[in-house]
Write an enzyme that holds these catalytic residues in place. Structure first.
Site, short mmCIF file in Angstrom:
data_model
loop_
_atom_site.label_atom_id
_atom_site.label_comp_id
_atom_site.label_asym_id
_atom_site.label_seq_id
_atom_site.Cartn_x
_atom_site.Cartn_y
_atom_site.Cartn_z
N ASP A 1 -1.18 1.23 -3.85
CA ASP A 1 -2.05 0.20 -4.43
C ASP A 1 -3.41 0.75 -4.83
OD1 ASP A 1 -3.13 0.55 -1.88
OD2 ASP A 1 -3.55 -1.59 -1.59
N SER B 1 0.81 -1.21 0.00
CA SER B 1 0.00 0.00 0.00
C SER B 1 0.85 1.26 0.00
CB SER B 1 -0.95 -0.04 1.20
OG SER B 1 -1.89 1.00 1.16
N ASP C 1 -6.00 2.07 -3.31
CA ASP C 1 -7.27 1.90 -2.60
C ASP C 1 -7.66 3.18 -1.85
OD1 ASP C 1 -5.42 1.76 -0.54
OD2 ASP C 1 -6.22 -0.09 0.33
N ASP D 1 -2.62 6.18 -3.46
CA ASP D 1 -1.45 5.61 -2.79
C ASP D 1 -0.92 4.47 -3.65
OD1 ASP D 1 -3.63 3.98 -2.31
OD2 ASP D 1 -2.96 3.37 -0.33
#
Length: 452
Positions: free
Chosen positions: A247, A108, A249, A245
């Site tokens: 990843d 992440s 999400d 960010d």
């Protein structure tokens, strides 16, 4: 120490998170998620277990993906490797392909040396704590060892990104024509798909932070570093900046003057818009205890109820699922729109935010004005007995005294850290000077009463 944290398994790649651990974790996942009535019914119908595997661009994602895919295939699971795509894309594809589960290799918003493994169950939903515990226990047990035709196949999921883009575009209530968007993709998983989707939706797009080299993910860019995005929006005269960010999400934003717009403000905009269109279930928004008091005030003024959960998007999602709610999220930019996603989706959130600008013909600053952000001070009090914070009468007396003085114009929250001997003291109020004074007063009491 348990290997699962608040969001899967995460740590230094080749430190805590080795190829051996990834392979064993994948094998254990096949053991646990390959059981149950649904899995057994599929086997009885002659169908093979299938998993979707994806990653963000970190260099360590290559060997970890290979290890996970090998562990699954050696356990008789067919693997569809989707390559570099956002975490919410992986969650969507698990449901879209009716796969038995999915595995995302990503850390992440962490720096490049870290990596992580997130597991999604059938339907693209995150695993509950008890299932993660069963997988962890299975790592020291008997693994599946099929032979011959029983071993799994590993194939490329060739149209993974296209399926996700079509899904996102199909969710929009209107196009984004006439709006100039600057996208900061954090040199992460959204670097390819986010610009493509915004352009397909009609926006004029300028892209920064979209040149991943495996080592630069989140490095001074993305939702944890908004200054570069703000500078670019102002310099280019753009209408809005959207930041993901690593990843993707999460979604945060900046307005045309470079002012930051956080997850609470985004949720406020979307909640009011969804209520107007009759899409906000029970006129209710789900948020965590860390959401700004201004969000609660704004929602109350607009006839919207706010339900509070513990910190963490998984707890928001659990509450949303129990009540069938349509919108929830966190101040950090994890926003869940349950009609279209099973987890936080930064692209989906950003697209719908810009769609509201286009629909209402208003700037993002005008839309964000629905909520006044109350000044907030957070003080971390270290080296204290955090477990006594709820029971210590001196601390609780001090909290009640501040709450009485604040009345309806502020709030107090004391939270113990999950990993350190630390208590977080948070105070919000309309007056910034008062907030600082009250927070320091409470921090002094916690420090004195709970000293180790």
């Amino acid at each position: 120490m348990p290997i699962f944290g608040t969001d899967g398994v995460r740590g230094l790649a080749n430190g805590i998170l080795t190829a051996d651990l990834a392979l064993t974790l994948a094998q254990a996942t096949a053991v646990v998620l390959g059981q149950g009535r649904t899995a057994e019914a599929r086997k009885a119908e002659g169908k093979r277990l299938t998993a979707v595997v994806a990653r963000d661009p970190r260099v360590s994602g290559h060997f970890l993906t290979a290890a996970v895919s090998a562990g699954l295939a050696s356990s008789g699971v067919d693997v569809l490797e989707a390559g570099v795509i956002p975490t919410p894309a992986l969650a969507f594809l698990v449901a879209d392909r009716d796969a038995d589960f999915g595995v995302m290799i990503s850390a992440s918003h962490n720096a490049a040396p870290d990596n992580g493994i997130k597991i999604f169950a059938r339907g693209g939903v995150k695993l509950p704590d008890e299932v993660e515990q069963r997988i962890e226990e299975a790592m020291s047990g008997e693994m599946l060892r099929p032979t011959g035709a029983g071993v799994g196949r590993i194939d490329r999921f060739a149209d993974a990104e296209d399926r996700y883009v079509v899904h996102l575009l199909g969710s929009l209530p209107n196009r984004l024509d006439g709006i100039h968007v600057v996208l900061d993709c954090a040199h992460g998983a959204a670097s390819g798909v986010s610009p493509e989707t915004f352009r397909d939706a009609g926006a004029e797009v300028t892209v920064i932070g979209a040149d991943p080299d495996g080592l630069n993910i989140n490095d001074g860019v993305g939702s944890t570093h908004l200054d570069n995005l703000a500078e670019a929006v102002v310099r280019l005269g753009a209408d809005i900046g959207i930041a993901h960010d690593g990843d993707a999400d999460r979604c945060l934003a900046v307005d045309a003057q470079g002012a930051h717009i956080d997850g609470d403000q985004i949720m406020a905009i979307l909640a009011v818009a969804m209520k107007q269109r009759g899409h906000l279930t029970d006129d209710t928004l789900v948020a965590t205890v860390m959401s700004n008091l201004g969000l609660h005030v704004a929602m109350r003024e607009n006839g919207i109820t706010v339900r509070q959960t513990a910190v963490g998007d998984r707890y928001v999602l659990e509450d949303m699922n129990r009540g069938g709610y349509a919108l929830g999220g966190e101040q950090s930019g994890h926003v869940i729109m349950s009609e279209f996603a099973t987890t936080g989706d930064g692209l989906l959130t950003g697209l719908h935010l810009v769609a509201e600008m286009a629909r209402q013909k208003k700037s993002i600053a005008e839309l964000a004005a629905v909520m006044n952000v109350y000044p907030q001070v957070l003080i971390n009090v270290r080296d204290v007995d955090k477990d006594r914070v709820v029971d210590d009468e001196g601390v609780q007396h001090a909290v009640r005294a501040v709450e009485t003085e604040l009345g309806d114009s502020g709030r107090v929250l004391l939270r113990k850290s999950g990993t350190e001997p630390l208590v977080r003291v948070m105070v919000e109020a309309a007056d910034a000077e008062s907030v600082q004074t009250y927070a320091e007063r409470l921090a002094d009491v916690v420090r004195e009463r709970l000293a180790l």
